[in-house]
Design a protein around this motif. Structure first.
Motif, PDB file in Angstrom:
ATOM      1  N   THR A 146       0.862  -1.182   0.000  1.00  0.00           N
ATOM      2  CA  THR A 146       0.000   0.000   0.000  1.00  0.00           C
ATOM      3  C   THR A 146       0.900   1.235   0.000  1.00  0.00           C
ATOM      4  N   LEU A 147       0.332   2.349  -0.390  1.00  0.00           N
ATOM      5  CA  LEU A 147       1.048   3.621  -0.397  1.00  0.00           C
ATOM      6  C   LEU A 147       0.272   4.624   0.443  1.00  0.00           C
ATOM      7  N   SER A 148       1.000   5.496   1.127  1.00  0.00           N
ATOM      8  CA  SER A 148       0.376   6.564   1.903  1.00  0.00           C
ATOM      9  C   SER A 148       0.838   7.893   1.327  1.00  0.00           C
ATOM     10  N   VAL A 149      -0.074   8.850   1.273  1.00  0.00           N
ATOM     11  CA  VAL A 149       0.230  10.118   0.617  1.00  0.00           C
ATOM     12  C   VAL A 149      -0.374  11.272   1.406  1.00  0.00           C
ATOM     13  N   VAL A 150       0.305  12.402   1.353  1.00  0.00           N
ATOM     14  CA  VAL A 150      -0.203  13.667   1.875  1.00  0.00           C
ATOM     15  C   VAL A 150      -0.521  14.543   0.675  1.00  0.00           C
ATOM     16  N   VAL A 151      -1.666  15.209   0.713  1.00  0.00           N
ATOM     17  CA  VAL A 151      -2.075  16.119  -0.361  1.00  0.00           C
ATOM     18  C   VAL A 151      -2.296  17.496   0.264  1.00  0.00           C
ATOM     19  N   GLU A 152      -1.734  18.518  -0.351  1.00  0.00           N
ATOM     20  CA  GLU A 152      -1.824  19.887   0.170  1.00  0.00           C
ATOM     21  C   GLU A 152      -2.285  20.854  -0.917  1.00  0.00           C
ATOM     22  N   ASN A 153      -2.803  21.998  -0.472  1.00  0.00           N
ATOM     23  CA  ASN A 153      -3.201  23.121  -1.338  1.00  0.00           C
ATOM     24  C   ASN A 153      -4.347  22.784  -2.281  1.00  0.00           C
ATOM     25  N   ILE A 154      -5.189  21.860  -1.872  1.00  0.00           N
ATOM     26  CA  ILE A 154      -6.348  21.527  -2.692  1.00  0.00           C
ATOM     27  C   ILE A 154      -7.466  21.088  -1.751  1.00  0.00           C
ATOM     28  N   ASP A 155      -8.677  21.572  -1.996  1.00  0.00           N
ATOM     29  CA  ASP A 155      -9.795  21.245  -1.114  1.00  0.00           C
ATOM     30  C   ASP A 155     -10.233  19.795  -1.245  1.00  0.00           C
ATOM     31  N   SER A 156     -10.337  19.322  -2.466  1.00  0.00           N
ATOM     32  CA  SER A 156     -10.808  17.968  -2.698  1.00  0.00           C
ATOM     33  C   SER A 156      -9.608  17.039  -2.935  1.00  0.00           C
ATOM     34  N   LYS A 157      -9.211  16.314  -1.894  1.00  0.00           N
ATOM     35  CA  LYS A 157      -8.016  15.473  -1.956  1.00  0.00           C
ATOM     36  C   LYS A 157      -8.287  14.098  -2.548  1.00  0.00           C
ATOM     37  N   GLU A 158      -9.528  13.655  -2.495  1.00  0.00           N
ATOM     38  CA  GLU A 158      -9.872  12.317  -2.957  1.00  0.00           C
ATOM     39  C   GLU A 158      -9.543  12.088  -4.437  1.00  0.00           C
ATOM     40  N   PRO A 159      -9.792  13.038  -5.340  1.00  0.00           N
ATOM     41  CA  PRO A 159      -9.414  12.794  -6.746  1.00  0.00           C
ATOM     42  C   PRO A 159      -7.913  12.555  -6.931  1.00  0.00           C
ATOM     43  N   ILE A 160      -7.082  13.239  -6.148  1.00  0.00           N
ATOM     44  CA  ILE A 160      -5.633  13.025  -6.228  1.00  0.00           C
ATOM     45  C   ILE A 160      -5.297  11.618  -5.725  1.00  0.00           C
ATOM     46  N   ARG A 161      -5.893  11.213  -4.618  1.00  0.00           N
ATOM     47  CA  ARG A 161      -5.667   9.872  -4.085  1.00  0.00           C
ATOM     48  C   ARG A 161      -6.050   8.812  -5.108  1.00  0.00           C
ATOM     49  N   LEU A 162      -7.220   8.966  -5.718  1.00  0.00           N
ATOM     50  CA  LEU A 162      -7.685   8.005  -6.719  1.00  0.00           C
ATOM     51  C   LEU A 162      -6.768   7.977  -7.954  1.00  0.00           C
ATOM     52  N   MET A 163      -6.318   9.144  -8.376  1.00  0.00           N
ATOM     53  CA  MET A 163      -5.415   9.222  -9.517  1.00  0.00           C
ATOM     54  C   MET A 163      -4.119   8.462  -9.215  1.00  0.00           C
ATOM     55  N   LEU A 164      -3.560   8.662  -8.025  1.00  0.00           N
ATOM     56  CA  LEU A 164      -2.316   7.981  -7.655  1.00  0.00           C
ATOM     57  C   LEU A 164      -2.523   6.472  -7.519  1.00  0.00           C
ATOM     58  N   GLU A 165      -3.679   6.089  -7.026  1.00  0.00           N
ATOM     59  CA  GLU A 165      -3.999   4.671  -6.911  1.00  0.00           C
ATOM     60  C   GLU A 165      -4.023   4.010  -8.294  1.00  0.00           C
ATOM     61  N   LYS A 166      -4.610   4.703  -9.270  1.00  0.00           N
ATOM     62  CA  LYS A 166      -4.639   4.179 -10.641  1.00  0.00           C
ATOM     63  C   LYS A 166      -3.245   4.159 -11.257  1.00  0.00           C
ATOM     64  N   LEU A 167      -2.483   5.232 -11.063  1.00  0.00           N
ATOM     65  CA  LEU A 167      -1.153   5.313 -11.655  1.00  0.00           C
ATOM     66  C   LEU A 167      -0.223   4.225 -11.139  1.00  0.00           C
ATOM     67  N   PHE A 168      -0.228   4.003  -9.827  1.00  0.00           N
ATOM     68  CA  PHE A 168       0.731   3.082  -9.223  1.00  0.00           C
ATOM     69  C   PHE A 168       0.147   1.695  -8.940  1.00  0.00           C
ATOM     70  N   GLU A 169      -1.134   1.512  -9.251  1.00  0.00           N
ATOM     71  CA  GLU A 169      -1.794   0.208  -9.162  1.00  0.00           C
ATOM     72  C   GLU A 169      -1.676  -0.442  -7.783  1.00  0.00           C
ATOM     73  N   LYS A 170      -1.782   0.401  -6.758  1.00  0.00           N
ATOM     74  CA  LYS A 170      -1.757  -0.046  -5.368  1.00  0.00           C
ATOM     75  C   LYS A 170      -2.740   0.792  -4.566  1.00  0.00           C
ATOM     76  N   PRO A 171      -3.295   0.240  -3.496  1.00  0.00           N
ATOM     77  CA  PRO A 171      -4.139   1.058  -2.625  1.00  0.00           C
ATOM     78  C   PRO A 171      -3.343   2.238  -2.065  1.00  0.00           C
ATOM     79  N   VAL A 172      -3.965   3.418  -2.079  1.00  0.00           N
ATOM     80  CA  VAL A 172      -3.336   4.627  -1.559  1.00  0.00           C
ATOM     81  C   VAL A 172      -4.212   5.192  -0.449  1.00  0.00           C
ATOM     82  N   MET A 173      -3.584   5.444   0.702  1.00  0.00           N
ATOM     83  CA  MET A 173      -4.283   6.023   1.858  1.00  0.00           C
ATOM     84  C   MET A 173      -3.859   7.488   2.000  1.00  0.00           C
TER      85      MET A 173
END
Length: 176
Positions: A146-173
């Motif tokens: 699994t991968l863990s990520v911090v997202v900053e400077n954006i109100d809606s963080k879920e689209p970034i999480r989902l994008m990274l999950e698709k790119l790296f083909e692993k669950p991202v928290m």
């Protein structure tokens, strides 16, 4: 998706080859563009694969504006100067991130980049990687479960999480 990888080290090689193999348009921004082949071979535990690069350049004006994701794959001491190089070429549609945020990436990004730049940083690297033949061949030694990520400077963080999950083909928290 259009992705620019800043840096040509171990992680830059493997991330570029992995993402290009999955059909993404990958550009490498490096100080040594003439050392790169158009095709990267990745040696992996579950089978070798190749990725065809779209562009290899040392020019931020060529690499940054069309990238949806700008992924910094550099050691901590090189981050500030790289962000300084690319900042004038960023647009509102770029998301800028790093393969490992413990390098001081967020401190430098907050000081260098415009305050509305969407940022992300992985807690730990997505792959264990080693370059075998610079610009041509690298080894993906292991995947993280699994991968863990911090997202900053954006109100809606879920689209970034989902994008990274698709790119790296692993669950991202998402981490707070």
């Amino acid at each position: 998706m259009n992705i620019t990888i800043c840096g040509g080290g171990n992680l830059g090689h493997v991330c570029a080859g992995f993402l290009a193999n999955r059909g993404h348009k990958v550009t490498i921004l490096t100080t040594k563009p003439s050392s790169w082949a158009k095709t990267l071979e990745i040696v992996a535990p579950d089978g070798d694969f190749t990725g065809v690069l779209t562009t290899v350049t040392s020019e931020p004006a060529e690499a940054i504006p069309n990238a949806e994701v700008v992924l910094v794959c550099l050691p901590g001491f090189a981050i500030r100067s790289e962000l300084e190089k690319i900042k004038l070429h960023l647009t509102k549609s770029n998301v800028v991130g790093t393969v490992v945020s413990s390098t001081g990436f967020f401190f430098e990004a907050f000081n260098v980049l415009p305050p509305d730049t969407a940022l992300f940083g992985f807690q730990r690297v997505p792959f264990i990687s080693r370059t075998i033949d610079y610009g041509r061949r690298a080894e993906l030694k292991g995947y993280k479960e699994t991968l863990s990520v911090v997202v900053e400077n954006i109100d809606s963080k879920e689209p970034i999480r989902l994008m990274l999950e698709k790119l790296f083909e692993k669950p991202v928290m998402l981490l707070d």
